[in-house]
Design a protein around this motif. Structure first.
Motif, PDB file in Angstrom:
ATOM      1  N   ILE A   1       0.759  -1.183  -0.117  1.00 50.72           N
ATOM      2  CA  ILE A   1      -0.194   0.028   0.032  1.00 50.72           C
ATOM      3  C   ILE A   1       1.117   1.194   0.005  1.00 50.72           C
ATOM      4  O   ILE A   1       1.756   1.501   0.819  1.00 50.72           O
ATOM      5  CB  ILE A   1      -0.866  -0.056   1.243  1.00 50.72           C
ATOM      6  CG1 ILE A   1      -1.931  -1.236   1.246  1.00 50.72           C
ATOM      7  CG2 ILE A   1      -1.788   1.366   1.101  1.00 50.72           C
ATOM      8  CD1 ILE A   1      -2.674  -1.136   2.402  1.00 50.72           C
TER       9      ILE A   1
ATOM     10  N   LYS B   1       4.364   0.588   0.434  1.00 50.85           N
ATOM     11  CA  LYS B   1       4.996  -0.010   1.600  1.00 50.85           C
ATOM     12  C   LYS B   1       4.561  -1.557   1.497  1.00 50.85           C
ATOM     13  O   LYS B   1       3.478  -1.804   1.263  1.00 50.85           O
ATOM     14  CB  LYS B   1       4.142   0.565   2.792  1.00 50.85           C
ATOM     15  CG  LYS B   1       4.749  -0.042   4.183  1.00 50.85           C
ATOM     16  CD  LYS B   1       3.872   0.743   5.532  1.00 50.85           C
ATOM     17  CE  LYS B   1       3.822  -0.016   6.485  1.00 50.85           C
ATOM     18  NZ  LYS B   1       2.664  -0.043   7.367  1.00 50.85           N
TER      19      LYS B   1
ATOM     20  N   ILE C   1       3.437  -5.143   2.454  1.00 48.47           N
ATOM     21  CA  ILE C   1       2.590  -5.436   3.568  1.00 48.47           C
ATOM     22  C   ILE C   1       2.416  -6.861   3.642  1.00 48.47           C
ATOM     23  O   ILE C   1       2.666  -7.787   4.772  1.00 48.47           O
ATOM     24  CB  ILE C   1       1.150  -4.658   3.840  1.00 48.47           C
ATOM     25  CG1 ILE C   1       1.481  -3.271   4.039  1.00 48.47           C
ATOM     26  CG2 ILE C   1       0.475  -5.146   4.803  1.00 48.47           C
ATOM     27  CD1 ILE C   1       0.625  -2.388   3.985  1.00 48.47           C
TER      28      ILE C   1
ATOM     29  N   PRO D   1      -1.154 -10.953  15.053  1.00 50.33           N
ATOM     30  CA  PRO D   1      -1.148  -9.656  15.858  1.00 50.33           C
ATOM     31  C   PRO D   1      -1.709  -8.446  14.855  1.00 50.33           C
ATOM     32  O   PRO D   1      -1.667  -8.603  13.718  1.00 50.33           O
ATOM     33  CB  PRO D   1       0.460  -9.491  16.077  1.00 50.33           C
ATOM     34  CG  PRO D   1       0.971 -10.586  15.720  1.00 50.33           C
ATOM     35  CD  PRO D   1       0.016 -11.672  14.922  1.00 50.33           C
ATOM     36  N   ASN D   2      -1.957  -7.327  15.619  1.00 50.27           N
ATOM     37  CA  ASN D   2      -2.418  -6.030  14.910  1.00 50.27           C
ATOM     38  C   ASN D   2      -1.408  -5.877  13.966  1.00 50.27           C
ATOM     39  O   ASN D   2      -0.378  -5.530  14.326  1.00 50.27           O
ATOM     40  CB  ASN D   2      -2.701  -4.995  15.974  1.00 50.27           C
ATOM     41  CG  ASN D   2      -3.700  -5.210  17.079  1.00 50.27           C
ATOM     42  OD1 ASN D   2      -3.823  -5.110  18.184  1.00 50.27           O
ATOM     43  ND2 ASN D   2      -4.802  -5.729  16.370  1.00 50.27           N
ATOM     44  N   GLY D   3      -1.878  -5.283  12.945  1.00 50.48           N
ATOM     45  CA  GLY D   3      -0.988  -4.909  11.980  1.00 50.48           C
ATOM     46  C   GLY D   3      -0.332  -5.544  11.079  1.00 50.48           C
ATOM     47  O   GLY D   3       0.735  -5.330  10.250  1.00 50.48           O
ATOM     48  N   SER D   4      -0.571  -7.297  11.070  1.00 53.65           N
ATOM     49  CA  SER D   4       0.045  -7.973  10.674  1.00 53.65           C
ATOM     50  C   SER D   4      -0.416  -8.208   9.056  1.00 53.65           C
ATOM     51  O   SER D   4       0.385  -8.903   8.394  1.00 53.65           O
ATOM     52  CB  SER D   4      -0.225  -9.229  11.373  1.00 53.65           C
ATOM     53  OG  SER D   4      -1.305  -9.568  11.604  1.00 53.65           O
ATOM     54  N   GLY D   5      -1.285  -7.760   8.678  1.00 55.72           N
ATOM     55  CA  GLY D   5      -1.788  -7.698   7.271  1.00 55.72           C
ATOM     56  C   GLY D   5      -3.198  -8.475   6.887  1.00 55.72           C
ATOM     57  O   GLY D   5      -3.478  -8.761   5.825  1.00 55.72           O
ATOM     58  N   LYS D   6      -3.829  -8.947   8.297  1.00 49.52           N
ATOM     59  CA  LYS D   6      -4.907  -9.655   7.872  1.00 49.52           C
ATOM     60  C   LYS D   6      -6.131  -8.964   7.032  1.00 49.52           C
ATOM     61  O   LYS D   6      -6.736  -9.417   6.136  1.00 49.52           O
ATOM     62  CB  LYS D   6      -5.712  -9.966   9.110  1.00 49.52           C
ATOM     63  CG  LYS D   6      -4.770 -10.861  10.092  1.00 49.52           C
ATOM     64  CD  LYS D   6      -5.301 -11.066  11.321  1.00 49.52           C
ATOM     65  CE  LYS D   6      -5.747  -9.968  12.357  1.00 49.52           C
ATOM     66  NZ  LYS D   6      -4.388  -9.203  12.519  1.00 49.52           N
ATOM     67  N   SER D   7      -6.391  -7.633   7.310  1.00 55.75           N
ATOM     68  CA  SER D   7      -7.242  -6.942   6.567  1.00 55.75           C
ATOM     69  C   SER D   7      -6.817  -6.880   5.330  1.00 55.75           C
ATOM     70  O   SER D   7      -7.467  -6.556   4.372  1.00 55.75           O
ATOM     71  CB  SER D   7      -7.790  -5.607   7.158  1.00 55.75           C
ATOM     72  OG  SER D   7      -8.153  -6.005   8.616  1.00 55.75           O
ATOM     73  N   THR D   8      -5.461  -6.440   5.180  1.00 55.76           N
ATOM     74  CA  THR D   8      -5.041  -6.031   3.746  1.00 55.76           C
ATOM     75  C   THR D   8      -5.294  -7.588   2.841  1.00 55.76           C
ATOM     76  O   THR D   8      -5.452  -7.217   1.751  1.00 55.76           O
ATOM     77  CB  THR D   8      -3.517  -5.901   3.909  1.00 55.76           C
ATOM     78  OG1 THR D   8      -3.357  -4.815   4.795  1.00 55.76           O
ATOM     79  CG2 THR D   8      -2.762  -5.542   2.620  1.00 55.76           C
TER      80      THR D   8
ATOM     81  N   GLN E   1     -13.936  -4.935   8.363  1.00 56.01           N
ATOM     82  CA  GLN E   1     -13.763  -4.719   9.970  1.00 56.01           C
ATOM     83  C   GLN E   1     -14.461  -3.337  10.309  1.00 56.01           C
ATOM     84  O   GLN E   1     -14.866  -3.329  11.526  1.00 56.01           O
ATOM     85  CB  GLN E   1     -12.413  -4.776   9.978  1.00 56.01           C
ATOM     86  CG  GLN E   1     -11.825  -4.594  11.380  1.00 56.01           C
ATOM     87  CD  GLN E   1     -10.234  -4.616  11.649  1.00 56.01           C
ATOM     88  OE1 GLN E   1      -9.475  -4.605  10.598  1.00 56.01           O
ATOM     89  NE2 GLN E   1      -9.828  -4.523  12.953  1.00 56.01           N
TER      90      GLN E   1
ATOM     91  N   GLU F   1     -13.022  -9.804  11.495  1.00 56.08           N
ATOM     92  CA  GLU F   1     -13.216  -9.437  12.771  1.00 56.08           C
ATOM     93  C   GLU F   1     -14.704  -9.076  12.941  1.00 56.08           C
ATOM     94  O   GLU F   1     -15.166  -7.944  13.544  1.00 56.08           O
ATOM     95  CB  GLU F   1     -12.396  -8.227  13.375  1.00 56.08           C
ATOM     96  CG  GLU F   1     -11.088  -8.556  13.204  1.00 56.08           C
ATOM     97  CD  GLU F   1      -9.897  -7.561  14.056  1.00 56.08           C
ATOM     98  OE1 GLU F   1     -10.655  -6.916  14.996  1.00 56.08           O
ATOM     99  OE2 GLU F   1      -8.827  -7.656  13.762  1.00 56.08           O
TER     100      GLU F   1
END
Ligand SMILES: Nc1ncnc2c1ncn2[C@@H]1O[C@H](COP(=O)(O)OP(=O)(O)OP(=O)(O)O)[C@@H](O)[C@H]1O
Ligand SMILES: [Mg+2]
Lengths: 452, 254, 482
Positions: B11, B14, B16, B35-42, B85, B171
């Protein structure tokens, strides 16, 4: 602000040449305003871009033109007025037609509805109801900067008069259809006076139409008195052709605990300028001011709003939206003024605009001027495009991009439309806007002019 | 039905997603944790066709077709559903109009006639009951002024309306009260047909008590670093992610 | 609590100005009044080259045909330009080689202001150019900076030593015809600071100019020119004070900033000119033109201002975003108390592609103060993907003051996203109550709330000055409270 431009001269001459004719058909009281107004007009002139309130609107393209001016209706006009029919299905109203600014009914210049409400010609009312006219006429349309209002006071001689007596609730709205028709380019001015007495309730719809493909310029002033605890709504639907210029000035004076709303729906028109003034003159008054415009081709739409919190504990809300296509341009000029003793004021203002093409242009100037401290005021303005996240959300449900864009644009516009309380009109507006957004409608369905 | 192979995405320049491979077979339920920010939503956004995310490498095949070449709406019509999410608020667009358009677009794609207004409303009513959503919500603008939990229920309601083949729920359990969690889970289970698959992104075991996953993946720093059966979720709930992070670091050193 | 608040608000009005003293320094003054001769005298005093005199004269002649702007939301009493002294300078000893060469009275003045001119004593990371009345008296760390190729000196020295740079850039951002006060400045400017950061250099310390009006009836007309060459960085700070006098004093300055490719300039101002007394007598008229141009790609100019002083403030630090991907920022806190008036804001002109601007303005009005935000965001036709976000908040303390917001948004490109938000409200009684409930007095609570309200802007200041600014806010607002 220097009024001595050539364009201004044109109208000074027009006044001088016709003032005798105009005064001859008007009441004494209305005539008594003319000279002072003319002097004021001479001083202020036709507004130029140097006038802060007209910074983004060039009036000269319409004012610097030789119009035939129109001072009295002729017999054929009465026929035309009778023939016109509003095509909004299910819209049940008390209809009135104004043709080129005149109330063209021979027999019944003023009529009384069973509820005791009077509607009809202002010129006629000036004679019949001198007391009411003297109490309200010229009392609310005040300005130190806008020469056009003075030009109207100096020269207008007819328009609509509506009187809603104390405690009367008019369930059916009154609909004024403003028609402009002429075989020559024409300039016209009219003046409306609406009096809504204490505890009365009333809504007014004004529809603006052009019926022949000539160049038209209209400069109209409407004064409204909303008495204590009264409710008043005005909805203006504008559908004129691209060679027409419509300038409206609406002054709404509100007394204690009254509620008033104005809603300008501009679907079509060459150059449109709507100035709306809400004066909150009594404690606890509420005002709502809405506007929506869809512009394309070379159209220019300018909304000016002035909300004057002159009393404590009043509430006001402004919501104006614009969608600009092709090389159209738009302007928004909104002001909230909170006077020194207007404590407990709540005032909000929002202006959102969407540019659809590279050539469209939007200028916006929301203003807060606050001289009291116990207030909550805010304003927000945006110019941009449709929200990408919302677009993706719709697409992710299987809705194609074109449709998704349309839905979002419609939703954008609907936020304004949903404030119309008259259901039939609301649905009709939704419909017209949808058609307009789909490109299926580039002029009002009822317009007989093939102007393209 | 879905084969992801060495997928890399970024993105705004960057990186991801740094090489993800995953296969979902018809009827399977996959849970993705991390963990948060690991790329799941991406990852979810890439699958649904969000243009903001740029795919730099790798392939995604969906029923034998190249998914990455399809527009977001075509993917939806082919049966991919994303439960967001953060569901978007769309002022002025009514839920009814929104869903009617979506349902009919989907029907058109399948060669079916659009539903009549009454059939559509009937369908709305049925599905609303299924997910026990408050009727009033359906009369409002899309997600506008909905509470966090109401937005999530609304996502499940839309899923029920669109009957997808592959639902990705990002989520959907967060922000729900205990009853709502059960309702959402029941909704999912009722919608679960033998051939339909789910990718459930979650942080908590409690949703997985209701929706039993066949496989649990852990996404960390743009990679799937661990894949195991449903017991993995329990282990994560108990121990957190630190041990996995350590394992990953050791692997890199080793 | 109502009572409490009234008392505090009256305390507010009694806040004393701490920098109101006057120093008896030996001065060289010219007679009052303005004429072509006066312009020539000023130029002559400074041994200026012909081209600069020409520039001044052109400006002066243009000024004669200009009128004072009437559009600001300000009540400005008439200014008699024939009653103002346009040049006053401390008599300097001949060779100013060491700190000991400075008039001890002058040194004491700056010590008292907390701006020691002695490098040893000063905050390590800050170089200062001290300007009193019309001229620069001392620039510290000049040599240290010179080693890196950084030029930091008085404007007059720059004219002598770097005429080419001055000639090339002076008037390129603010032309001499720009506006009434800028034109006046161009005719009679006395001194100011000059700064050039060469290619690729990150200036290792804060550069700062300290302005002090001392003499009576003297106008201050300084000019600052700041050039950041490619890939360079500088953070610059100016501070200002003046003695308390019954007459109004005129300050009409110009700041020009040029940022070349990839350069970044942070310009911070802590403006604390004498605001006048609580009856509104005296005080400085602060009519300033500040403008920067982001000339090169990826360049960035950031303005931060804490405006607590001056009887009347009229200034709009602006950014012309010409380079693609360039960024402009404006962070402002403006306080008006007693009879102070401020009409301030910014202009962001988006010309290049992908240009971004951010505006955060926090107005605080108390007493009978009138505070206006006036800003323009303009997106030109070719400025694809321009982004602007503006947030303008006003806080009202007391029922006799005013807060006004006048944003102008002009968008001529469909890919632009421009958002403006503004709020105006009274200091929150529930917030004060919340503090009270936790044992904090109402006066401290107001201090806390105001500082919290201004935090976003104060945080943009260099560390040492953030603390100063915070104190200043309390002093100027809270009177005995702070
Ligand atoms: N639009 C964006 N612009 C820049 N970075 C982004 C954007 N969206 C996501 N990221 C970054 O990408 C990384 C992965 O984000 P993502 O939302 O996929 O995480 P996540 O695993 O879903 O986290 P969470 O559990 O908190 O929901 C994060 O570092 C995030 O900051
Ligand atoms: Mg996520």
């Amino acid at each position: 602000m220097n009024g001595k431009s050539e364009v201004t001269e044109r109208y000074i001459e027009l006044y001088k040449e016709n003032i005798d004719k105009i005064s001859g058909v008007s009441s004494h009281y209305i005539n008594s305003f003319r000279e002072a107004a003319f002097e004021k007009f001479r001083e202020l002139g036709i507004p130029t871009k140097k006038n802060e309130a007209y910074k983004y609107t060039n009036l000269n393209i319409f004012f610097d033109h030789d119009y035939k001016s129109y001072f009295m209706p002729v017999t054929s006009d009465f026929v035309k007025a009778e023939e016109f029919r509003c095509d909004v299905a299910d819209l049940d109203t008390h209809g009135i037609v104004l043709l080129n600014g005149f109330y063209p009914t021979i027999n019944e210049k003023l009529r009384q509805l069973p509820s005791g409400v009077w509607i009809g010609s202002l010129n006629e009312a000036a004679v019949r109801f001198a007391d009411k006219i003297e109490k309200h006429y010229g009392k609310y349309a005040k300005t130190e900067t806008d020469g056009l209002i003075h030009l109207n006071t100096a020269m207008a001689s007819d328009g609509v008069f509506i009187y809603v007596p104390e405690g009367v609730t008019l369930t059916k709205p009154v609909q004024i259809v403003n028609l402009v028709q002429s075989d020559e380019d024409m300039f016209n001015q009219h003046r409306n006076l609406i009096i809504v007495e204490k505890n009365a309730e009333f809504s007014l719809i004004i529809c603006d139409h052009t019926l022949s493909p000539k160049k038209f310029l209209t400069n109209a002033v409407t004064e409204v008195f909303v008495g204590e605890n009264a409710h008043f709504d005005i909805i203006r639907v504008q559908n004129e052709h691209n060679n027409a210029c419509k300038i409206t000035h609406t002054f709404i004076h509100q007394e204690k605990n009254s509620v008033a709303s104005s809603n300008n729906m501009t679907l079509h028109g060459g150059l449109i300028r709507n100035s709306t003034y809400h004066y909150l003159g009594g404690e606890g008054a509420e005002s709502y001011s809405y506007g929506l415009f869809l512009a394309d081709k070379w159209q220019h739409i300018d909304n000016f709003v002035n909300v004057d919190h002159a009393s404590p504990h009043c509430t006001s809300n402004q919501l104006f939206k614009g969608v600009l296509d092709d090389m159209s341009t738009g302007a928004f000029n909104g002001r909230i003024l909170v006077r020194p003793d207007a404590q407990g004021t709540l005032a909000y203002q929002k202006n959102n605009n969407i540019l659809l093409t590279d050539d469209a242009k939007m200028d916006t100037k929301p203003q807060l001027e606050i001289y009291a401290d116990d207030v909550k005021c805010s304003h927000g303005a945006t110019v941009g495009q449709l929200d990408d996240d919302a677009l993706f959300y719709l697409q992710s449900r299987g809705i194609n991009k074109r449709e998704a864009r349309l839905m979002l644009m419609f939703g954008f516009a609907h936020e304004v439309i949903q404030n119309i309380k008259i259901e039939a009109l609301r649905e009709r507006m939704d419909n017209l806007v949808m058609q307009r957004l789909k490109g299926e409608l580039s002029r009002c369905a009822s317009c007989m002019v093939k102007c393209g | 039905m879905l084969i992801i192979n060495n997928l890399k995405a970024s993105i705004g320049g960057k990186n991801i997603l740094k090489g993800i491979s995953l296969e979902v077979k018809p009827g399977e339920i996959h849970a993705i944790m991390g963990p948060n920010g690991s790329g799941k939503s991406t990852l979810a956004a890439v699958l649904a066709g969000r243009e903001l995310v740029e795919v730099t490498e790798g392939t995604v095949t969906y029923f034998g077709k190249n998914l990455l070449e399809m527009t977001a709406e075509d993917r939806a019509k082919e049966g991919i559903f994303l439960g967001f999410q953060y569901p978007i608020e769309i002022p002025g667009v009514s839920m009814v109009n929104f869903m009617k358009t979506a349902v009919n677009e989907n029907r058109k794609h399948k060669g079916l006639d659009p539903l009549s207004a009454s059939d559509f409303l009937k369908m709305m009513r049925e599905k609303k009951e299924l997910v026990e959503i408050d009727s009033k919500l359906a009369n409002r603008s899309v997600n506008e002024g909905f509470s966090g939990g109401e937005k999530k229920k609304n996502e499940i309601f839309q899923m029920a309306m669109l009957e997808p083949k592959l639902a990705i729920l990002d989520e959907t359990d967060s922000g729900l009260d205990i009853d709502a969690l059960r309702i959402v889970a029941n909704g999912v289970n009722k919608l679960k047909l033998p051939d339909n698959s789910f990718i459930v992104i979650t942080h908590y075991q409690r949703l997985l008590d209701y929706i039993i996953p066949d496989v649990v993946h852990v996404l960390y720093d743009g990679r799937i670093v661990k894949t195991a059966g449903k017991e993995l979720a329990l282990e994560l709930e108990e121990k957190g992610y630190d041990w996995i992070k350590k394992e990953v670091e050791n692997n890199i050193i080793a | 609590m109502e009572k409490d608040q009234d008392k505090i608000l009256s305390d507010v009005t009694s806040g004393e100005y701490k920098y109101g003293f006057y120093s008896d320094i030996e001065m060289d003054r010219i007679p009052k009044g303005l004429s072509e001769d006066v312009v020539r005298i000023i130029s002559g005093k400074k041994n200026e080259p012909e081209w600069l005199l020409d520039f001044r004269l052109k400006a002066y002649r243009h000024w004669l045909i200009m009128k004072m702007p009437t559009w600001p939301n300000l009540k400005i009493p008439p200014i008699n330009y024939q009653e103002i002294i346009f040049y006053a300078a401390p008599k300097l000893r001949k060779n100013l080689n060491s700190i000991d060469d400075i008039d001890p009275e002058l040194k004491k003045t700056f010590d008292k202001l907390g701006i020691p001119l002695d490098e040893q004593k000063h905050l390590a990371g800050v170089a200062v150019d001290a300007v009193i009345d019309s001229v620069s008296v001392k620039t510290t760390f000049k040599e240290t900076l010179a080693e890196m190729g950084i030029i930091f000196c008085s404007f007059s020295d720059a004219v002598k030593e770097y005429p080419d740079l001055v000639k090339r850039y002076m008037g390129s951002v603010v032309p001499y015809t720009d506006n009434f006060f800028a034109t006046l400045n161009s005719a009679v400017f006395s001194d100011g600071s000059f700064c050039y950061i060469p290619k690729g250099v990150r200036c290792p310390m804060e550069l700062s100019t300290y302005f002090r009006i001392n003499s009576a009836n003297t106008g201050q007309f300084e000019r600052t020119l700041l050039i950041a060459d490619e890939e360079s960085y500088v953070s610059y700070l100016e501070g200002c004070t003046a003695p308390s006098r019954d007459e109004n004093q005129l300050h009409a300055a110009i700041v020009e900033i040029v940022a070349e490719k990839n350069a970044e300039v942070k310009y911070s101002t802590v403006q604390n000119w004498y605001p006048g007394n609580k009856e509104g007598k005296g005080g400085v008229f602060n009519f300033v033109t500040k403008r920067g141009i982001c000339k090169g790609e990826n360049s960035k100019i950031s303005w931060t201002q804490i405006e607590t002083g001056s009887a009347i403030t009229w200034k709009y630090p602006s950014c012309i975003l010409r380079g693609d991907n360039s960024t402009g920022e404006f962070y402002s806190v403006a306080v008006t108390n007693n009879y102070q008036q401020a009409d301030t804001g910014t202009k962001m002109i988006h010309i290049g592609k992908n240009t971004k601007s951010t505006i955060v303005s926090k107005g605080i009005s108390a007493g009978k103060g009138q505070n206006s935000y006036r800003g323009l965001v303009k997106v030109l036709k070719n400025a694809t993907n321009a982004r602007n976000f503006s947030q303008c908040d006003s806080l009202l303390l007391g029922d006799k003051c005013g807060a006004h917001t006048f944003p102008y948004i002009e968008v001529d490109n469909q890919t632009a996203i421009v958002e403006h938000e503004a709020t105006t409200s009274k200091i929150g009684e529930d917030q004060i109550f919340y503090c009270n409930q936790r044992g904090i007095s109402t006066d401290d609570a107001i201090g806390l709330i105001v500082n919290g309200y201004a935090r976003e802007v104060i945080n943009k200041l260099p560390m040492e000055f953030a603390v100063e600014a915070q104190k200043l806010l309390q002093i100027s607002l809270e009177g005995s409270v702070g």
